[in-house]
Design an enzyme around this catalytic site. Structure first.
Site, PDB file in Angstrom:
ATOM      1  N   LYS A   1       0.798  -1.174   0.038  1.00 11.25           N
ATOM      2  CA  LYS A   1       0.143  -0.035   0.095  1.00 11.25           C
ATOM      3  C   LYS A   1       1.049   1.177   0.097  1.00 11.25           C
ATOM      4  CE  LYS A   1      -0.368  -0.230   4.943  1.00 11.25           C
ATOM      5  NZ  LYS A   1      -1.083  -0.830   6.153  1.00 11.25           N
TER       6      LYS A   1
ATOM      7  N   ARG B   1     -10.541  -0.491  14.826  1.00  7.49           N
ATOM      8  CA  ARG B   1     -10.390   0.247  13.661  1.00  7.49           C
ATOM      9  C   ARG B   1     -11.649  -0.184  12.742  1.00  7.49           C
ATOM     10  NH1 ARG B   1      -4.456   0.862  10.744  1.00  7.49           N
ATOM     11  NH2 ARG B   1      -4.925  -1.036  10.124  1.00  7.49           N
TER      12      ARG B   1
ATOM     13  N   TYR C   1      12.329  31.765   6.027  1.00  9.82           N
ATOM     14  CA  TYR C   1      10.981  32.251   6.495  1.00  9.82           C
ATOM     15  C   TYR C   1      11.009  32.829   7.865  1.00  9.82           C
ATOM     16  CZ  TYR C   1       8.844  31.484   1.799  1.00  9.82           C
ATOM     17  OH  TYR C   1       8.856  31.457   0.308  1.00  9.82           O
TER      18      TYR C   1
ATOM     19  N   MET D   1       8.442  25.191   1.243  1.00  9.98           N
ATOM     20  CA  MET D   1       7.845  24.187   0.256  1.00  9.98           C
ATOM     21  C   MET D   1       8.638  23.419  -0.578  1.00  9.98           C
ATOM     22  SD  MET D   1       4.671  24.696  -2.375  1.00  9.98           S
ATOM     23  CE  MET D   1       3.871  25.558  -1.025  1.00  9.98           C
TER      24      MET D   1
HETATM   25  C1  LIG Z   1      -0.298  -1.730   6.917  1.00  9.33           C
HETATM   26  C2  LIG Z   1      -0.758  -3.176   7.292  1.00  9.33           C
HETATM   27  C3  LIG Z   1      -0.078  -4.220   7.629  1.00  9.33           C
HETATM   28  C4  LIG Z   1       1.550  -4.095   7.338  1.00  9.33           C
HETATM   29  O1  LIG Z   1       2.215  -3.835   8.944  1.00  9.33           O
HETATM   30  P1  LIG Z   1       3.738  -3.665   8.922  1.00  9.33           P
HETATM   31  O2  LIG Z   1       3.921  -3.118  10.304  1.00  9.33           O
HETATM   32  O3  LIG Z   1       4.052  -2.399   7.998  1.00  9.33           O
HETATM   33  O4  LIG Z   1       4.333  -4.959   8.532  1.00  9.33           O
HETATM   34  C5  LIG Z   1      -0.653  -5.428   7.892  1.00  9.33           C
HETATM   35  N1  LIG Z   1      -1.968  -5.551   7.925  1.00  9.33           N
HETATM   36  C6  LIG Z   1      -2.654  -4.496   7.868  1.00  9.33           C
HETATM   37  C7  LIG Z   1      -3.988  -4.933   8.155  1.00  9.33           C
HETATM   38  C8  LIG Z   1      -2.275  -3.461   7.789  1.00  9.33           C
HETATM   39  O5  LIG Z   1      -3.006  -2.097   7.510  1.00  9.33           O
END
Ligand SMILES: *Cc1c(COP(=O)(O)O)cnc(C)c1O
Length: 369
Positions: free
Chosen positions: A38, A136, A264, A313
């Site tokens: 991701k 979550r 700045y 920036m």
């Molecule tokens: C991002 C994520 C992971 C990966 O976790 P790491 O700590 O980066 O290995 C695994 N499972 C879920 C559900 C995640 O959102």
């Protein structure tokens, strides 16, 4: 690598290979490996990283959002892809691109089944996400009966896996809590399997879960940060290699006189003659303002150069008073020797945040070191 002449993010595929091999050495040969790619593969390049992981034999990918899965499919990656956080508006694209949704609520299950039935799907793979303490996303144990009843009325979907996510697998002070989460997940999965009548894959370990809780590996593990070279632990970090190196270059050097200021809002005021170097990287590239005012630093000629005043920036100015350097010289922001973990810690942040923030404006360069 040749010296950098601009801001760029080097992505070292040999480091990725090393990390993949280290993490898979922690699991049994029958445990499947899911790579989390991701957020542009944690700020690197999802397609390049995914292709490399395919050659290494990865079993599964996970992305957060549907669009990220589409990108992998557009690059002809045909490995199964779990979408961790799909929204009902994404279901059409999910099915069109053979992506596999995480189903985390009664609403998402009902709506996905309705969509799958309307599109004549049978046994479409879904992944049931259970909440075991992170609060979550996810069903609770009390939803199992409803889930199984709902599933028994349709042939449109099939549970490919049941999974959960650990809240604190890297924090051994919270070991008791994590062991509790693993216990709840085990109980949920046993109950689910008994009522479903078949055995989906089970998984709940992220990188630190893989390292710290072998009893939580079940049938598959999900590694993100470890693949990119960060283990949330100095002992583990010895075996991992950061995949990404963020480099830039000195655009200009100024001699700032006593009582003159830099940047700045006069963020830095010189107490003595100070040599400052201006670099073509700023908060729009992923260096947050919190790194300014000498909280953060870069490395030039092997020495730390603190960030002077406010992060702009598109630029930062750094203190090179005691560093022999000239305009055009290479600068390291983070990489294997000055790690993102160390730099992030200086502003109470974590490697994850710093590496995923490197914006798409920064050129990616693929290499094998
Ligand atoms: C991002 C994520 C992971 C990966 O976790 P790491 O700590 O980066 O290995 C695994 N499972 C879920 C559900 C995640 O959102």
């Amino acid at each position: 690598m040749p010296k950098a002449h601009e801001t760029l993010l080097e992505i070292d595929l040999n480091a990725l290979d090393n990390n993949y091999k280290y993490i898979t050495s922690k699991i049994t040969p029958t445990t499947q490996m899911l790579a989390v790619v991701k957020a542009f593969a944690y700020g690197s390049d999802a397609v390049i990283v995914a292709r490399e992981l395919v050659t290494l034999g990865v079993n599964y990918f996970a992305v957060a959002y549907t669009k990220e899965g589409e990108t992998l499919r557009n690059a002809a990656i045909d490995t199964p892809i779990l979408v961790l956080h799909p929204l009902p508006v994404d279901f059409e694209s999910i099915v069109n691109r053979c992506l596999e949704p995480s189903i985390y609520s009664r609403k998402t299950l009902s709506e996905f089944i309705a969509f799958a039935e309307a599109n004549n799907q049978t046994n479409y793979p879904i992944h049931l996400k259970f909440n075991t303490g992170l609060n979550r996303l996810g069903f609770n144990e009390s939803d199992i009966l409803w889930i199984v009843k709902t599933l028994s009325k349709t042939k449109s979907v099939k549970v490919k896996s049941a999974f959960s996510h650990l809240a604190a697998s890297e924090d051994l002070k919270l070991k008791e809590f994590t062991i509790g989460q693993i216990g709840v997940f085990r109980k949920i999965s046993e109950k689910l399997i008994a009522q479903l009548g078949y055995k989906p894959l089970l998984h709940c370990a992220n990188t630190s879960g893989i390292i710290n809780y072998p009893e939580a590996h079940f049938n598959m593990v999900r590694s993100g940060i470890g693949l990119y070279g960060y283990g949330n632990d100095s002992e583990v970090n010895k075996y991992l290699k950061p995949v990404a190196t963020l480099k830039t270059v000195i655009s200009q050097i100024h001699e700032v006189q006593k009582n003159q200021s830099v940047g700045y809002n006069r963020g830095f005021i010189a107490e003595k003659t100070t040599k400052s170097a201006t670099l073509p990287i700023g908060h729009a590239d992923g260096i947050p303002r919190s790194y300014g005012n000498e909280n953060g630093w870069v490395t030039i000629a092997g020495k730390k150069a603190p960030i002077l005043g406010n992060v702009c920036m598109d630029m930062i100015m750094v203190d090179v008073t005691n560093i022999e350097c000239e305009e055009g010289d290479e600068v390291i922001v983070f990489g294997p020797s000055a790690t993102a973990e160390e730099l992030a810690a200086a502003v109470n942040s974590i490697s994850y945040e710093l590496i995923t923030a490197i914006s798409q404006r920064v050129k990616r360069v693929i290499c094998r070191k």
